[in-house]
Design an enzyme around this catalytic site. Structure first.
Site, PDB file in Angstrom:
ATOM      1  N   GLY A  12       0.785  -1.238   0.000  1.00 12.86           N
ATOM      2  CA  GLY A  12       0.000   0.000   0.000  1.00 12.86           C
ATOM      3  C   GLY A  12       0.813   1.283   0.000  1.00 12.86           C
ATOM      4  N   VAL A  16       2.139   1.656  -7.041  1.00 13.24           N
ATOM      5  CA  VAL A  16       0.751   1.370  -7.420  1.00 13.24           C
ATOM      6  C   VAL A  16      -0.179   1.524  -6.220  1.00 13.24           C
ATOM      7  CG1 VAL A  16      -0.822  -0.421  -8.264  1.00 13.24           C
ATOM      8  CG2 VAL A  16       1.429  -0.167  -9.310  1.00 13.24           C
ATOM      9  N   TYR A 129      12.530 -13.910 -10.491  1.00 12.20           N
ATOM     10  CA  TYR A 129      11.353 -13.061 -10.282  1.00 12.20           C
ATOM     11  C   TYR A 129      10.202 -13.530 -11.178  1.00 12.20           C
ATOM     12  CZ  TYR A 129       8.689  -8.598 -10.714  1.00 12.20           C
ATOM     13  OH  TYR A 129       7.720  -7.614 -10.746  1.00 12.20           O
ATOM     14  N   PRO A 156       0.577  -5.676 -15.822  1.00 12.29           N
ATOM     15  CA  PRO A 156       0.875  -4.332 -16.329  1.00 12.29           C
ATOM     16  C   PRO A 156       2.193  -4.292 -17.094  1.00 12.29           C
ATOM     17  CG  PRO A 156       0.795  -4.399 -13.902  1.00 12.29           C
ATOM     18  CD  PRO A 156       0.882  -5.812 -14.388  1.00 12.29           C
ATOM     19  N   THR A 157       2.280  -3.380 -18.050  1.00 11.66           N
ATOM     20  CA  THR A 157       3.584  -3.102 -18.677  1.00 11.66           C
ATOM     21  C   THR A 157       4.330  -2.147 -17.729  1.00 11.66           C
ATOM     22  OG1 THR A 157       2.561  -1.319 -19.925  1.00 11.66           O
ATOM     23  CG2 THR A 157       2.759  -3.441 -21.050  1.00 11.66           C
ATOM     24  N   ASN A 158       5.361  -1.450 -18.205  1.00 11.28           N
ATOM     25  CA  ASN A 158       6.170  -0.587 -17.309  1.00 11.28           C
ATOM     26  C   ASN A 158       5.323   0.520 -16.686  1.00 11.28           C
ATOM     27  OD1 ASN A 158       8.982  -1.616 -18.125  1.00 11.28           O
ATOM     28  ND2 ASN A 158       7.986  -1.136 -20.066  1.00 11.28           N
ATOM     29  N   LYS A 180      18.402  11.017 -12.378  1.00 11.29           N
ATOM     30  CA  LYS A 180      19.667  11.425 -13.016  1.00 11.29           C
ATOM     31  C   LYS A 180      19.573  12.838 -13.569  1.00 11.29           C
ATOM     32  CE  LYS A 180      22.161   7.530 -15.031  1.00 11.29           C
ATOM     33  NZ  LYS A 180      22.440   6.912 -16.333  1.00 11.29           N
ATOM     34  N   ASP A 262      21.695  -1.694 -25.087  1.00 11.51           N
ATOM     35  CA  ASP A 262      20.376  -1.137 -25.347  1.00 11.51           C
ATOM     36  C   ASP A 262      19.253  -1.999 -24.777  1.00 11.51           C
ATOM     37  OD1 ASP A 262      20.219   1.278 -26.569  1.00 11.51           O
ATOM     38  OD2 ASP A 262      20.404   0.505 -28.614  1.00 11.51           O
TER      39      ASP A 262
HETATM   40  P1  NDP Z   1       6.686  -1.007  -5.173  1.00 10.00           P
HETATM   41  O1  NDP Z   1       8.033  -1.551  -4.908  1.00 10.00           O
HETATM   42  O2  NDP Z   1       6.526   0.449  -5.334  1.00 10.00           O
HETATM   43  O3  NDP Z   1       5.698  -1.493  -4.053  1.00 10.00           O
HETATM   44  C1  NDP Z   1       5.698  -2.816  -3.623  1.00 10.00           C
HETATM   45  C2  NDP Z   1       5.468  -2.817  -2.155  1.00 10.00           C
HETATM   46  O4  NDP Z   1       5.547  -4.174  -1.707  1.00 10.00           O
HETATM   47  C3  NDP Z   1       6.491  -2.054  -1.344  1.00 10.00           C
HETATM   48  O5  NDP Z   1       5.999  -0.770  -1.052  1.00 10.00           O
HETATM   49  C4  NDP Z   1       6.692  -2.897  -0.081  1.00 10.00           C
HETATM   50  O6  NDP Z   1       6.156  -2.321   1.064  1.00 10.00           O
HETATM   51  C5  NDP Z   1       5.816  -4.134  -0.339  1.00 10.00           C
HETATM   52  N1  NDP Z   1       6.520  -5.335   0.098  1.00 10.00           N
HETATM   53  C6  NDP Z   1       7.710  -5.824  -0.341  1.00 10.00           C
HETATM   54  N2  NDP Z   1       8.054  -6.907   0.374  1.00 10.00           N
HETATM   55  C7  NDP Z   1       7.052  -7.096   1.289  1.00 10.00           C
HETATM   56  C8  NDP Z   1       6.843  -8.048   2.320  1.00 10.00           C
HETATM   57  N3  NDP Z   1       7.719  -9.014   2.575  1.00 10.00           N
HETATM   58  N4  NDP Z   1       5.712  -7.936   3.070  1.00 10.00           N
HETATM   59  C9  NDP Z   1       4.834  -6.955   2.845  1.00 10.00           C
HETATM   60  N5  NDP Z   1       4.965  -6.028   1.876  1.00 10.00           N
HETATM   61  C10 NDP Z   1       6.077  -6.103   1.119  1.00 10.00           C
HETATM   62  O7  NDP Z   1       6.117  -1.804  -6.426  1.00 10.00           O
HETATM   63  P2  NDP Z   1       5.060  -1.300  -7.508  1.00 10.00           P
HETATM   64  O8  NDP Z   1       3.991  -0.517  -6.855  1.00 10.00           O
HETATM   65  O9  NDP Z   1       5.852  -0.753  -8.614  1.00 10.00           O
HETATM   66  O10 NDP Z   1       4.483  -2.687  -8.014  1.00 10.00           O
HETATM   67  C11 NDP Z   1       3.196  -3.173  -7.633  1.00 10.00           C
HETATM   68  C12 NDP Z   1       2.990  -4.514  -8.305  1.00 10.00           C
HETATM   69  O11 NDP Z   1       3.005  -4.350  -9.723  1.00 10.00           O
HETATM   70  C13 NDP Z   1       4.084  -5.536  -7.986  1.00 10.00           C
HETATM   71  O12 NDP Z   1       3.505  -6.796  -7.833  1.00 10.00           O
HETATM   72  C14 NDP Z   1       4.977  -5.505  -9.212  1.00 10.00           C
HETATM   73  O13 NDP Z   1       5.605  -6.736  -9.416  1.00 10.00           O
HETATM   74  C15 NDP Z   1       3.963  -5.218 -10.299  1.00 10.00           C
HETATM   75  N6  NDP Z   1       4.535  -4.557 -11.479  1.00 10.00           N
HETATM   76  C16 NDP Z   1       5.240  -3.384 -11.379  1.00 10.00           C
HETATM   77  C17 NDP Z   1       5.747  -2.774 -12.514  1.00 10.00           C
HETATM   78  C18 NDP Z   1       6.511  -1.488 -12.459  1.00 10.00           C
HETATM   79  O14 NDP Z   1       6.936  -1.014 -13.514  1.00 10.00           O
HETATM   80  N7  NDP Z   1       6.700  -0.877 -11.300  1.00 10.00           N
HETATM   81  C19 NDP Z   1       5.540  -3.352 -13.845  1.00 10.00           C
HETATM   82  C20 NDP Z   1       4.765  -4.558 -13.840  1.00 10.00           C
HETATM   83  C21 NDP Z   1       4.296  -5.119 -12.696  1.00 10.00           C
HETATM   84  P3  NDP Z   1       6.932  -1.252   2.033  1.00 10.00           P
HETATM   85  O15 NDP Z   1       7.202  -0.058   1.159  1.00 10.00           O
HETATM   86  O16 NDP Z   1       5.925  -0.985   3.074  1.00 10.00           O
HETATM   87  O17 NDP Z   1       8.188  -1.924   2.490  1.00 10.00           O
END
Ligand code: NDP
Length: 306
Positions: A12, A16, A129, A156-158, A180, A262
């Protein structure tokens, strides 16, 4: 949301997760609960949630995916297994699980579609992963089959937006380039960018991800296959850099380090399924999204993850 009063967002505090806004949402952080631990997960999940949006994951750029494969596998497989099983155990009616386009095979025919996830091994650089994430898809399908649950995965994509990880080494391409460029402007130095700028990628703003996820929850979507969340608009890295430079009003030199790799030229995805479900959905325009993200980063530099 009409019938769903209590929705838990795992991850949370992340990119996202923070985009789900409203009194129905409870945002879980790893500080509240380590989802790798079954008992801790169950303690949170027994609180009778109407729905769970599962965003938590160990996420990182290519470098950390390659260096910490063991951790990426263990954390993600444990988190997903605990979340999906605890949701079932405590009768959560709806669950949305986040996958990623990394789950797709390396040797795949483009564009990516929902039916191609398991057609071959993922790229070796982030296979730990990717396999851990693929197993979430298998678990969701198995639970649908055996228990008839309305659980779904999204791909989702990036993603980019506020509250991202802006670390230059470990972050994804957009947040790391934003950081950067910020430093180049601050220090009056050239902005160095890896590669030639020609590769094409698809980017989606985190606000769109949250809105689309809410629409999927409301729609009662219940297919076996996941849904790709994508604009299907390809943008070159050169265009990404130009948009960031414009948003910062950076007047210095941009240096393309074309001796650096690249990566793959393009990885297009097909969003036909998403468009069929929500034909009138309007994505946030890329330039507007980048401008807002740059502004957020500048205003929140001290507290931003970096
Ligand atoms: P973030 O890293 O911003 O957020 C993921 C959150 O997961 C972190 O804030 C962290 O919480 C929490 N987390 C990690 N480990 C644990 C754990 N052991 N127990 C509880 N909470 C945990 O990721 P995104 O918001 O970018 O990604 C959201 C989802 O979307 C993910 O599943 C990711 O794989 C997927 N995704 C993301 C993409 C991207 O470009 N970012 C692309 C495609 C998919 P805390 O901060 O509290 O430690």
């Amino acid at each position: 949301m009409k019938t769903m009063d209590k929705i838990l967002i795992t991850g949370g505090r992340g990119l996202v997760g923070t985009q789900f806004v409203g009194k129905n949402y409870t945002h879980l952080s790893s500080k509240d609960c380590d989802l790798r631990k079954t008992e801790d997960t169950e303690n949170v999940f027994k609180e009778k949630w109407d729905a769970i949006i599962h965003c938590a994951a160990k996420v990182g750029g290519l470098g950390s995916n390659m260096r910490f494969k063991g951790e990426f596998f263990y954390d993600n497989i444990m988190i997903n297994t605990n979340v999906i099983e605890s949701a079932r155990k405590f009768n959560v009616k709806k669950l949305i699980v986040f996958l990623s386009t990394c789950v797709f095979p390396d040797n795949v025919e483009y564009p990516l579609t929902e039916s191609k996830i398991h057609l071959g091994p993922p790229h070796t650089s982030n296979n730990a992963y990717a396999y851990a994430k693929r197993m979430a898809d298998i678990q969701v399908r198995a639970y649908k089959e055996q228990y008839g649950l309305q659980y779904t995965c999204v791909i989702p994509t990036n993603i980019y937006g506020p509250n991202d990880n802006f670390n230059i080494e470990n972050g994804h391409v957009i947040p790391s380039l934003i950081h950067k460029c910020y430093l180049s402007k601050l220090n009056n130095k050239p902005f160095y960018v890896w590669g030639s700028g020609t590769p094409l990628r698809e980017f989606i703003h985190s606000e769109d991800i949250a809105k689309l996820t809410e629409l999927i929850l409301e729609s009662g979507y219940d297919d076996d296959e996941p849904i790709i969340l994508s604009t299907s608009e390809e943008i070159s890295i050169k265009e990404v850099v130009e948009t960031i430079v414009e948003s910062f009003e950076f007047k210095g030199q941009v240096v393309w380090m074309s001796d650096k790799p690249d990566g793959q030229y393009r990885k297009p995805s097909d969003n036909t399924k998403l468009k069929k479900l929500f034909p009138n959905y309007k994505f946030k325009p890329f330039k507007e999204g980048i401008k807002e993200t740059v502004q957020w980063f500048v205003e929140n530099y001290e507290k931003a993850r970096k």
